[in-house]
Design an enzyme around this catalytic site. Sequence first.
Site, PDB file in Angstrom:
ATOM      1  CG  MET A   1       6.185  16.678  17.982  1.00  0.00           C
ATOM      2  SD  MET A   1       4.733  16.213  17.041  1.00  0.00           S
ATOM      3  CE  MET A   1       5.099  14.552  16.581  1.00  0.00           C
ATOM      4  N   PRO A   2       8.909  17.180  20.454  1.00  0.00           N
ATOM      5  CG  PRO A   2       9.869  18.628  21.996  1.00  0.00           C
ATOM      6  CD  PRO A   2       9.212  18.591  20.655  1.00  0.00           C
ATOM      7  CG  LEU A   3       5.062  11.696  22.524  1.00  0.00           C
ATOM      8  CD1 LEU A   3       3.731  12.422  22.619  1.00  0.00           C
ATOM      9  CD2 LEU A   3       4.955  10.489  21.619  1.00  0.00           C
ATOM     10  NE  ARG A  40       1.543  17.342  18.379  1.00  0.00           N
ATOM     11  CZ  ARG A  40       1.871  18.508  17.827  1.00  0.00           C
ATOM     12  NH1 ARG A  40       2.326  19.493  18.573  1.00  0.00           N
ATOM     13  NH2 ARG A  40       1.757  18.698  16.519  1.00  0.00           N
TER      14      ARG A  40
END
Length: 70
Positions: A1-3, A40
């Site tokens: 999940m990239p933030l 995100r």
Amino acid sequence: MPLIQVTLIEGRTMEAKAALIGSLTQAAVATLGAPRESVRVIIQEVPAAHWGVAGVPKSAAKEPPRDSKA
């Protein structure tokens, strides 16, 4: 999940921030192959008085951010 975290001087419109979120999300999808729903983006806005450039608070500058309504 990239933030993806972005720090900006306060004063940009909701429309500009929404466009930034969309563009950053698309960039993560395109470059990382991340599923769109996993990306995100957090935008942290900082008061101009708390942001210094060349030893001077940005609040002392005469021009507002380019997309500001001010």
